[in-house]
Design an enzyme around this catalytic site. Structure first.
Site, PDB file in Angstrom:
ATOM      1  CG  HIS A  87      -4.273   0.825   3.933  1.00 54.18           C
ATOM      2  ND1 HIS A  87      -3.719  -0.189   3.173  1.00 54.18           N
ATOM      3  CD2 HIS A  87      -5.055   1.547   3.084  1.00 54.18           C
ATOM      4  CE1 HIS A  87      -4.169  -0.112   1.929  1.00 54.18           C
ATOM      5  NE2 HIS A  87      -4.969   0.943   1.842  1.00 54.18           N
TER       6      HIS A  87
ATOM      7  CB  CYS B 127      -0.948   0.012   1.189  1.00 52.94           C
ATOM      8  SG  CYS B 127      -0.144  -0.153   2.809  1.00 52.94           S
TER       9      CYS B 127
ATOM     10  CG  ASP C 147      -8.037   1.119   0.250  1.00 48.27           C
ATOM     11  OD1 ASP C 147      -6.931   0.624  -0.040  1.00 48.27           O
ATOM     12  OD2 ASP C 147      -8.665   0.830   1.278  1.00 48.27           O
TER      13      ASP C 147
END
Length: 459
Positions: A197, A55, A215
């Site tokens: 994240h 991520c 995301d």
């Protein structure tokens, strides 16, 4: 357990999908309030992270490509384009695949690719400060810093051992330039599955006080809106690996100044790049030179060396200049290496003539790691800046003393030795002249700033 598989996750009640009717209404409201300035650049580069723990790198790749940063190396075929495997500098990619990255490592990776960073730990900030950062990144530019007494200037100095992080939006470059905001947060606080994240913020709706998260784990969650107070709380979660909270970071990319004058004919610098934000540091160095000349008339290599390399932190040199991007042409790259060879030889001769012992660690120390920039050492950079303090005729005399040797040229080289030597000697003179002019015109007066604009543009 190894045979278990998943196809996406349902968004919890704390989040609103961008594609949902309510999500579209929020986006329409954000657009009406002019808080979607970065959305279209980001959505153009939006892609799914290539590994479950990627991520951080995938978010950074989105940002770099949205900034149109040239990685200076091929991706596939003839195309140059950022992708995750190019970010293998602050930490090994194989380790990232297993454990992901920490907040500080993300900032390190961003700095290594030439981005300016202003990083803030969640526990060192307030909701209002975070909201201010969101507004800056998404489109609303406040007139003043939200923390008047903060002396951090967003220079990118950030590490796990930092005692003071930039704690507000207090640097004009983050207001005047395009700026992206990345958040490091704990999914559990948002009632999502998983823990730490990274994601970029693409829009802000002031009416609902919500931020749009793009995301990169698109296999898991779609782009969604989250209330700002809840997102802020998720950044205060402590990362067990570092013992520190997560946070947010503003990212900007200061391109080389572009020369707009058709009558300005100074050559392009091969070694360095110049940005307007370096003027204060150059002005400070100019004041140092003026004071030194009042006392002893001549500035020595030792004087300049002590100015930049005294103490444990030698990175001060990069506040004056920054290494340029490496040339892509093979012949130009050969000339660059010869240029660095000549500078090294000149520097060693200067040190020998003045019985000056050079610190070998400074010879090995380079700018913050990057595969995109010229690998010029701190010591070589200091020496070029020293040359800029000398009389131009003295510099010319020193350059002429250095010769290129036949063994320096590969057998299959098509470059002419004399022509290359002439080119390199002229280029060194140009590098010195460009730095001299940049320092001379680093004054605070508007007149001199305008004059230096064209000169610095060529570095």
């Amino acid at each position: 357990m190894e045979n278990t598989s998943f196809y996406r996750r349902e968004l919890p009640a704390t989040c609103v999908a961008l594609s949902a009717r309510q999500g579209q209404q929020l986006f329409r409201s954000a657009m009406n309030h002019n808080f979607t300035n970065n959305f279209f650049d980001l959505i153009s580069q939006f892609h799914t992270q290539t590994e479950p723990a990627f991520c951080g790198p995938s978010t950074l790749v989105m940002i770099l490509n949205a900034f149109s940063v040239d990685p200076r190396k091929k991706w596939k075929g003839p195309w140059r384009w950022f992708e995750e495997s190019m970010l293998n500098c602050c930490i090994d990619l194989e380790k990232i695949k297993k454990t992901g990255i920490t907040f500080s490592t993300f900032v390190c990776l961003a700095q290594c690719q030439g981005l300016k960073t202003q990083a803030v730990y969640g526990t060192d900030s307030t909701l209002e400060e975070f909201r201010n950062a969101v507004k800056i990144a998404c489109g609303c530019y406040p007139e003043n810093c939200i923390r008047k007494n903060c002396d951090a200037r967003g220079t990118g100095d950030f590490s796990e051992s930092s005692t003071c992080l930039p704690c507000g939006i207090n640097d004009e470059k983050f207001i005047e330039q395009q700026t992206f905001l990345v958040v490091s947060y704990n999914r559990k606080t948002l009632q999502q599955t998983g823990t730490g994240h990274f994601s970029p913020i693409a829009a802000y709706d002031p009416k609902s006080d919500s931020a749009l998260i793009l995301d990169t784990a698109r296999f898991k969650y779609p782009p969604h809106w989250v209330k700002l107070d809840l997102l802020f709380e998720s950044m205060k979660s402590v990362d067990v690996e570092t013992g520190k909270s997560r946070g947010y970071v503003l990212l900007s990319y200061e391109k080389d100044e572009i020369c707009n004058s058709p009558n300005f004919l100074l050559p392009q610098s091969l070694l360095f790049r110049s940005t307007k934000s370096q003027n204060p540091a150059r002005l400070k160095f100019k004041v140092f030179l003026d004071e030194k000349r009042k006392v002893c008339k001549k500035v020595t290599f030792r004087d300049v060396l002590d100015y930049f390399a005294s103490g444990s932190d030698c990175s001060k040199i990069w506040t004056i200049v920054e290494p340029a991007e490496i040339p892509l042409d093979g012949h130009e790259l050969f000339r660059l290496n010869q240029l660095l060879h000549v500078i090294q030889e000149m520097m060693e001769r200067e040190a020998k003539d003045n019985t000056l012992e050079l610190d070998s660690s400074l010879t090995k120390s380079m700018a913050p790691c990057s595969q995109r920039i010229v690998h010029i050492s701190i010591l070589q950079t200091i020496f070029v800046i020293y040359l800029s303090t000398l009389d131009p005729s003295s510099v010319s005399d020193e350059i002429r003393k250095v010769e290129l040797h036949d063994e320096d040229f590969p057998q299959d080289s098509i470059l002419d030795k004399e022509e290359t030597a002439s080119y390199i000697h002229a280029q060194i003179q140009s590098e010195v002249d460009l730095i001299r002019n940049a320092i001379d015109y680093s004054s605070n007066s508007e007149t001199e700033r305008c004059r230096c604009g064209n000169i610095q543009n060529k570095m």
